[in-house]
Design a protein around this motif. Structure first.
Motif, PDB file in Angstrom:
ATOM      1  N   GLY A   4       8.533   2.709  -1.001  1.00  0.00           N
ATOM      2  CA  GLY A   4       7.363   3.526  -0.686  1.00  0.00           C
ATOM      3  C   GLY A   4       7.264   3.847   0.787  1.00  0.00           C
ATOM      4  O   GLY A   4       6.814   4.931   1.169  1.00  0.00           O
ATOM      5  N   LEU A  44       0.826  -1.208   0.000  1.00  0.00           N
ATOM      6  CA  LEU A  44       0.000   0.000   0.000  1.00  0.00           C
ATOM      7  C   LEU A  44       0.856   1.252   0.000  1.00  0.00           C
ATOM      8  O   LEU A  44       0.603   2.205  -0.751  1.00  0.00           O
ATOM      9  CB  LEU A  44      -0.930  -0.021   1.221  1.00  0.00           C
ATOM     10  N   ASP A  95       3.893   1.492  -1.027  1.00  0.00           N
ATOM     11  CA  ASP A  95       4.655   1.587  -2.269  1.00  0.00           C
ATOM     12  C   ASP A  95       3.900   2.352  -3.344  1.00  0.00           C
ATOM     13  O   ASP A  95       4.504   2.816  -4.319  1.00  0.00           O
ATOM     14  CB  ASP A  95       5.016   0.190  -2.789  1.00  0.00           C
ATOM     15  N   GLN A  96       2.563   2.485  -3.181  1.00  0.00           N
ATOM     16  CA  GLN A  96       1.789   3.281  -4.136  1.00  0.00           C
ATOM     17  C   GLN A  96       2.180   4.754  -4.080  1.00  0.00           C
ATOM     18  O   GLN A  96       1.878   5.514  -5.003  1.00  0.00           O
ATOM     19  CB  GLN A  96       0.286   3.130  -3.845  1.00  0.00           C
ATOM     20  N   THR A  97       2.854   5.152  -2.986  1.00  0.00           N
ATOM     21  CA  THR A  97       3.309   6.546  -2.880  1.00  0.00           C
ATOM     22  C   THR A  97       4.294   6.885  -3.983  1.00  0.00           C
ATOM     23  O   THR A  97       4.437   8.055  -4.363  1.00  0.00           O
ATOM     24  CB  THR A  97       3.961   6.775  -1.500  1.00  0.00           C
ATOM     25  N   LEU A 122       3.993   6.525  -6.947  1.00  0.00           N
ATOM     26  CA  LEU A 122       3.318   7.005  -8.153  1.00  0.00           C
ATOM     27  C   LEU A 122       3.404   8.517  -8.297  1.00  0.00           C
ATOM     28  O   LEU A 122       3.207   9.049  -9.398  1.00  0.00           O
ATOM     29  CB  LEU A 122       1.847   6.566  -8.141  1.00  0.00           C
TER      30      LEU A 122
END
Length: 212
Positions: free
Chosen positions: A57, A31, A33-35, A37
């Motif tokens: 992330g 979750l 690791d979506q940072t 983006l």
């Protein structure tokens, strides 16, 4: 057969907690690791290293939180946050959601907040039945004007998932404040009473070396 059953349950007791812990950690890391983006494609660690390495992330999220916290801690940052709050409060639908979430987050994460600082025993859901709860504050405003005695606000979590629960107002005289920490009380709730917190007095006595 009894030996096989014993080995099966022993294996479950060893593997299940570790497997669930790894699964939760993997979900959290995925979750966060979506940072990544928010970074340009050329700066993505996957592209720079040539392979996927989980955890960047998490580092990026911590850096963002620390940076925002440092900026919001000075005078200019506080003014900027106040200006942003004022702008959000002018948006009809967004302001109601934002205000509710901000009040909860201010209560939970503020250093001066009193939420979840004290574990108590309360009679819930009826007299004679006791459960664990956490004092979150005191009633105020219109609600307090209707309560003739001294009341406290208590959050009664459900088990084994303490993120859901009930908000009740209980007479302070009917609450039994406990010496156990909030973490110990949460473990007691999540384990459904299996993991019994150690009595502080018993622990202190056990740590005192015997007289020679």
């Amino acid at each position: 057969m009894s030996a096989l059953r014993k080995w099966l349950f022993t294996g479950l007791l060893v593997i299940v907690p570790g497997a669930i812990t790894l699964s939760v950690l993997n979900w959290i890391v995925g979750l966060l690791d979506q940072t990544l983006l928010i970074l340009p494609q050329a700066w993505h660690p996957d592209r720079l290293l040539g392979f996927h390495l989980p955890g960047f992330g998490v580092v990026l999220t911590l850096m963002i939180l620390l940076t925002v916290g440092a900026l919001a801690s000075n005078f200019a940052g506080r003014k900027l946050v106040q200006w942003g709050d004022a702008v959000v409060h002018r948006i009809p639908v967004v302001r109601s959601i934002y205000s509710s979430v901000k009040q909860v987050s201010d209560t939970l994460f503020s250093e001066s907040g009193n939420a979840f600082r004290t574990a108590v025993l309360v009679q819930w859901p009826r007299e004679g039945v006791w459960t664990l709860g956490f004092i979150t504050g005191s009633p105020s405003g219109e609600v307090a004007s209707y309560l003739r005695d001294e009341f406290v606000s208590v959050y009664v979590p459900t088990t084994p998932n303490p993120t859901g629960g009930y908000f009740v107002m209980v007479r302070k005289s009917e609450c039994v404040e406990l010496e156990m920490s909030v973490d110990a009380a949460l473990r007691y709730i999540v384990s459904m009473g299996v993991v019994v917190p150690v009595d502080p007095l018993t622990l202190a006595a056990a740590q005192i070396p015997p007289n020679p």
